[in-house]
Design an enzyme around this catalytic site. Structure first.
Site, PDB file in Angstrom:
ATOM      1  N   LYS A 125     -53.524 -83.527  -9.671  1.00  0.00           N
ATOM      2  CA  LYS A 125     -52.786 -83.416 -10.924  1.00  0.00           C
ATOM      3  C   LYS A 125     -51.676 -82.372 -10.798  1.00  0.00           C
ATOM      4  CE  LYS A 125     -56.853 -84.344 -13.862  1.00  0.00           C
ATOM      5  NZ  LYS A 125     -56.361 -85.520 -14.604  1.00  0.00           N
ATOM      6  N   ARG A 143     -64.785 -92.883 -14.483  1.00  0.00           N
ATOM      7  CA  ARG A 143     -65.424 -94.207 -14.544  1.00  0.00           C
ATOM      8  C   ARG A 143     -66.371 -94.431 -13.360  1.00  0.00           C
ATOM      9  NH1 ARG A 143     -59.476 -96.574 -14.615  1.00  0.00           N
ATOM     10  NH2 ARG A 143     -59.283 -94.519 -15.584  1.00  0.00           N
ATOM     11  N   ASP A 145     -63.153 -81.574 -18.975  1.00  0.00           N
ATOM     12  CA  ASP A 145     -63.326 -82.988 -18.628  1.00  0.00           C
ATOM     13  C   ASP A 145     -64.798 -83.400 -18.623  1.00  0.00           C
ATOM     14  OD1 ASP A 145     -62.003 -85.366 -18.170  1.00  0.00           O
ATOM     15  OD2 ASP A 145     -62.057 -85.194 -15.994  1.00  0.00           O
ATOM     16  N   GLU A 168     -61.599 -90.854 -11.750  1.00  0.00           N
ATOM     17  CA  GLU A 168     -62.944 -90.587 -11.217  1.00  0.00           C
ATOM     18  C   GLU A 168     -64.053 -90.701 -12.254  1.00  0.00           C
ATOM     19  OE1 GLU A 168     -62.491 -87.352 -13.660  1.00  0.00           O
ATOM     20  OE2 GLU A 168     -60.971 -88.194 -12.350  1.00  0.00           O
ATOM     21  N   LYS A 199     -69.839 -88.510 -19.451  1.00  0.00           N
ATOM     22  CA  LYS A 199     -69.085 -88.104 -18.261  1.00  0.00           C
ATOM     23  C   LYS A 199     -69.076 -86.583 -18.186  1.00  0.00           C
ATOM     24  CE  LYS A 199     -64.274 -87.664 -16.718  1.00  0.00           C
ATOM     25  NZ  LYS A 199     -62.855 -87.966 -17.043  1.00  0.00           N
TER      26      LYS A 199
END
Length: 496
Positions: free
Chosen positions: A274, A348, A285, A346, A262
């Protein structure tokens, strides 16, 4: 910037100034090399005064007396000789590296009295040194004395009974350090510098190691029908990319092993935005993509005898007039439709298209995806273990074993129909979140719907890839978690 260690291995060392590092176990009367460095018995006296018991990773720092062949002596405790593990040698190397200051040469006496020290242990010690000294100060214009000295070269001679074997093993250690520190660099980079296009360019640089790299643009992904990944990207002015890396070190007929990461280079949460506090950490991330890139670097650098594929989905998740909305329904590359309940779930959506593409094109032996996917896994496991979800017991066992060997530990989490039904949707084939309960498990079930019958594992590294507690071999915010783990998996089970 990392300190520059020029590491060599020898059966002896010429001691003329500098630092000597000795290792001592609790069950030995003296440290290896003491008779060479300290004929006057200063170490024993200092240890007695300081009540130094050689407890694991403790250190005794001594200014050498007048007339000694070195300027400083550091004794590092290893605990009981019988309890030493491979990871202890890494930690000892990291502990030693932290003590190397104000010197341009160091001799390390690594052999432990009463126990045979292998060439692999010497190489692991050296790897620990390389991992500990990593730092990321690219954007600092003013540096303190320690930071200025970090870029200077230090000659380190590791004294061992098998220098030739240690040197050979160390070539792999250098490859591993290079991959881990590449992953750390990627995670630590600020998000204004490292967007999807820039990350893809970093992956492209691996071509110099012999890796084949393809970069899919938005147009190409649209042609493949990657509506889930593209839906995440549509709120950003920075275009998405899918980087496909291939290392062909095995036999031509061998199916590859596959790793998917990812790569959300910055995650605001999108329209489901957020909280502001801590959002700066969402530059990390893309820790899964960083780990996959670092792993491919290792495999190519050490010429691993395996065919491996690394795929990273690179997007930015931003709120915008064109951003994806809660309630949208997107069609994935698999043809399955997804109701977007929460735009902050997001990762996934990125993974599902990358996994399907990988399986469809490469027919791999297995697929392992890595993702900083859920906060729920941090609540469950903290920063100690990453979550392991899998449809294959053998692959799970191999991963768990590799995690214990490298101390990048995994904990297998449950999967089952009662969890899977929580992501069923009234309006589409599935929805992208199952609610607050069992959040990590329902996220894994979402991904599982895109792997078909291929052996698969999902590693949720949200608690271990960034901001994890600093230790003997990691002082970085971005840890590089997963690189050593997966290299060990490949080395132990999948090289021809």
């Amino acid at each position: 910037m990392s300190a520059k260690f020029e590491i060599s291995f020898s059966k002896s060392a010429k001691l003329t100034g500098g630092l000597a590092i000795l290792l001592k176990t609790t069950d030995a009367d003296s440290a290896a090399g003491a008779e060479t460095v300290d004929p006057a018995g200063v170490i024993a006296k200092a240890a007695r005064i300081a009540r130094f018991s050689a407890k694991s990773m403790s250190a005794l720092d001594i200014v050498a007396p007048e007339g000694a062949s070195v300027e400083r002596i550091v004794v590092i405790g290893l605990g009981k000789a019988a309890d030493l593990t491979a990871h202890d040698w890494l930690k000892a190397g990291g502990t030693a590296a932290a003590r190397i200051k104000n010197t341009d040469k160091t001799a390390v006496f690594i052999d432990v009295p009463g126990r045979e020290t292998s060439a692999r242990a010497a190489a692991d010690f050296a790897l620990g040194m390389l991992l500990r000294t990593y730092s990321f100060d690219t954007y600092k214009t003013k540096k303190n004395d320690d930071e200025e000295k970090a870029g200077k070269s230090v000659k380190v001679t590791i004294v061992t009974t098998d220098p030739a074997g240690a040197k050979k093993a160390f070539s792999d250690s250098e490859a591993i350090a290079g991959g881990v520190n590449l992953a750390r660099d990627l995670v630590n980079e600020p998000p204004n510098v490292l967007g999807p296009v820039e990350f893809a360019a970093k992956a492209k640089e691996l071509e110099k190691l012999g890796i084949e790299v393809e970069i899919l643009t938005e147009k190409e992904m649209r042609r493949f029908g990657m509506g889930a990944l593209l839906g995440v990207a549509q709120g950003s002015v920075r275009p998405p990319r899918l980087a496909v890396m291939q290392w062909k070190g095995g036999k031509a007929k061998d199916r590859p092993v596959a790793f998917i990461g990812k790569g959300v280079v910055f995650d605001t949460g999108g329209i489901s935005i957020k909280p502001a506090a801590g959002m700066e950490d969402m530059k990390g991330d893309m820790g899964g993509a960083a780990a996959v890139t670092g792993l491919m670097h290792v495999l190519a650098s050490r010429k691993a005898a395996v065919n491996a594929v690394g795929i990273i989905g690179l997007v930015e998740n931003m709120p915008d007039g064109n951003a994806q909305r809660p309630g949208d329904i997107v069609t994935s590359m698999s043809g399955q439709t997804i109701e977007v309940i929460n735009t902050d779930a997001e990762g996934r959506l990125v993974l599902c298209d990358a996994l399907w593409y990988c399986n469809d094109r490469f027919k791999p032996q297995f697929m392992i995806n890595l993702a900083t996917l859920t906060g729920a896994i941090v609540v469950a496991l903290g920063n100690v273990h990453a979550g392991l979800f899998s449809n294959d017991d053998q692959l799970s066992a191999q991963l768990t074993e590799a995690g214990l060997s490298t101390n990048e530990k995994l904990w297998r989490m449950p999967l089952g129909k009662d969890y899977d039904k929580l992501i069923d949707s009234k309006f589409a084939d599935m929805k992208n979140t199952g609610g607050r309960q069992a959040g990590s498990i329902t996220a894994a079930h979402f991904i599982k719907r895109f792997v078909q019958d291929t052996p698969w594992a999902h590693l949720d590294i949200a608690g271990t890839a960034m901001g994890s507690p600093q230790d003997e071999i990691n002082q970085s915010w971005g840890s590089g978690f997963g690189v050593r783990l997966l290299d060990e998996l490949v080395r132990a089970h999948y090289e021809s």
